[in-house]
Scaffold this motif. Structure first.
Motif, short mmCIF file in Angstrom:
data_model
loop_
_atom_site.label_atom_id
_atom_site.label_comp_id
_atom_site.label_asym_id
_atom_site.label_seq_id
_atom_site.Cartn_x
_atom_site.Cartn_y
_atom_site.Cartn_z
N GLY A 30 0.79 -1.22 0.00
CA GLY A 30 0.00 0.00 0.00
C GLY A 30 0.83 1.27 0.00
N ARG A 31 2.06 1.19 0.41
CA ARG A 31 2.95 2.37 0.42
C ARG A 31 3.63 2.62 -0.92
NH1 ARG A 31 3.89 0.19 5.61
NH2 ARG A 31 5.76 -0.90 4.93
N LEU A 32 3.49 1.71 -1.86
CA LEU A 32 4.11 1.89 -3.17
C LEU A 32 3.38 2.97 -3.97
CD1 LEU A 32 4.55 -1.84 -4.23
CD2 LEU A 32 6.33 -0.30 -3.39
N GLN A 55 -6.88 -8.34 -1.68
CA GLN A 55 -6.44 -7.60 -0.50
C GLN A 55 -5.53 -6.43 -0.85
OE1 GLN A 55 -7.36 -8.24 2.81
NE2 GLN A 55 -8.81 -9.60 1.81
N ILE A 56 -4.77 -6.58 -1.93
CA ILE A 56 -3.83 -5.54 -2.35
C ILE A 56 -4.55 -4.34 -2.95
CG2 ILE A 56 -1.99 -5.04 -4.04
CD1 ILE A 56 -1.02 -6.65 -1.68
N LEU A 57 -5.62 -4.58 -3.66
CA LEU A 57 -6.26 -3.52 -4.44
C LEU A 57 -6.86 -2.38 -3.63
CD1 LEU A 57 -7.78 -5.68 -7.28
CD2 LEU A 57 -5.61 -4.45 -7.22
N PRO A 58 -7.56 -2.61 -2.54
CA PRO A 58 -8.10 -1.46 -1.80
C PRO A 58 -7.02 -0.51 -1.29
CG PRO A 58 -9.19 -3.46 -1.10
CD PRO A 58 -8.05 -3.86 -2.00
N GLU A 59 -5.84 -1.04 -1.00
CA GLU A 59 -4.74 -0.19 -0.54
C GLU A 59 -4.30 0.79 -1.60
OE1 GLU A 59 -3.19 0.00 2.48
OE2 GLU A 59 -4.73 -1.37 3.21
N LYS A 61 -6.31 1.89 -4.22
CA LYS A 61 -7.42 2.56 -4.90
C LYS A 61 -7.34 4.07 -4.80
CE LYS A 61 -12.38 2.36 -5.35
NZ LYS A 61 -13.60 1.73 -4.95
N VAL A 62 -6.90 4.59 -3.70
CA VAL A 62 -6.95 6.03 -3.49
C VAL A 62 -5.61 6.71 -3.73
CG1 VAL A 62 -7.39 7.81 -1.76
CG2 VAL A 62 -8.85 5.81 -1.88
N ARG A 63 -4.53 6.11 -3.29
CA ARG A 63 -3.28 6.86 -3.26
C ARG A 63 -2.16 6.37 -4.16
NH1 ARG A 63 -1.13 4.90 2.61
NH2 ARG A 63 -1.85 2.82 2.33
N ALA A 64 -2.39 5.38 -4.97
CA ALA A 64 -1.30 4.88 -5.79
C ALA A 64 -1.83 4.40 -7.14
CB ALA A 64 -0.58 3.75 -5.07
N PHE A 65 -0.91 3.99 -7.98
CA PHE A 65 -1.26 3.49 -9.30
C PHE A 65 -0.96 2.00 -9.38
CE2 PHE A 65 -0.30 7.96 -9.97
CZ PHE A 65 -1.40 8.36 -10.70
N VAL A 66 -1.84 1.30 -10.08
CA VAL A 66 -1.63 -0.11 -10.36
C VAL A 66 -1.68 -0.27 -11.87
CG1 VAL A 66 -2.51 -2.45 -10.09
CG2 VAL A 66 -2.74 -0.82 -8.21
N ALA A 67 -0.63 -0.84 -12.43
CA ALA A 67 -0.59 -1.14 -13.86
C ALA A 67 -0.70 -2.65 -14.01
CB ALA A 67 0.72 -0.64 -14.47
N ASP A 92 -13.64 -3.66 -11.02
CA ASP A 92 -14.13 -2.40 -10.45
C ASP A 92 -12.99 -1.65 -9.77
OD1 ASP A 92 -16.26 -0.55 -9.68
OD2 ASP A 92 -15.84 -1.26 -7.65
N ARG A 93 -12.17 -2.33 -8.99
CA ARG A 93 -11.05 -1.69 -8.30
C ARG A 93 -10.01 -1.17 -9.30
NH1 ARG A 93 -14.08 -2.42 -4.56
NH2 ARG A 93 -13.55 -2.96 -2.43
N LEU A 94 -9.74 -1.98 -10.31
CA LEU A 94 -8.70 -1.60 -11.28
C LEU A 94 -9.15 -0.49 -12.22
CD1 LEU A 94 -7.21 -5.07 -12.21
CD2 LEU A 94 -6.18 -3.31 -10.77
N THR A 95 -10.44 -0.34 -12.43
CA THR A 95 -10.91 0.67 -13.36
C THR A 95 -11.31 1.97 -12.67
OG1 THR A 95 -13.16 -0.23 -13.31
CG2 THR A 95 -11.69 -1.00 -15.07
N PHE A 96 -11.12 2.07 -11.39
CA PHE A 96 -11.37 3.30 -10.66
C PHE A 96 -10.35 4.34 -11.12
CE2 PHE A 96 -10.67 6.05 -6.94
CZ PHE A 96 -11.97 6.47 -6.71
#
Length: 128
Positions: A30-32, A55-59, A61-67, A92-96
């Motif tokens: 979540g800190r990444l 479990q990783i995705l909600p961390e 959703k708000v403050r970082a990017f996931v590719a 849903d989490r990834l397309t936010f």
């Protein structure tokens, strides 16, 4: 930034869960600023693995990017995640606030940017 495959991430999460260190590992992810995940849809995720991945995705959703790199459209993600509701939740989490880039894996041409969206693709709810 961290790069990993989905399979390696799920394995790492499962080991942390076995060692009762899952919340610590999830917090570290979540800190990444950027998490790059490769090979989604390359392996089938059992329900416990999909739950750990989720479990990783909600961390992030708000403050970082996931590719995420996947060779399958969202409509086929139900085959990777055994539970279609988990697939819908992951999409849903990834397309936010997502920005999509489509590439032709058979060519060396540069990626073609798709329309950015702030809404998840609601067609995903029709996964089977």
């Amino acid at each position: 930034m961290r790069y990993t495959t989905i399979a390696a991430l799920v394995y790492e999460l499962a080991e942390a869960d076995d060692d009762r260190q899952l919340s610590r590992l999830v917090a570290r992810y979540g800190r990444l600023d950027l998490l790059c995940l490769d090979e989604l849809n390359y392996v089938h995720l059992e329900p416990c693995g999909a739950d750990l991945f989720f479990q990783i995705l909600p961390e992030h959703k708000v403050r970082a990017f996931v590719a995420v790199a996947s060779n399958a459209p969202f409509s086929e993600w139900g085959q990777t995640f055994e539970d279609p509701w988990v697939a819908v939740a992951v999409v849903d989490r990834l397309t936010f606030r997502a920005h999509f880039v489509e590439t032709d894996s058979d060519s060396l041409s540069p990626p073609r940017e798709l329309q950015p969206t702030t809404e998840p693709d609601r067609k995903v709810t029709q996964l089977q």
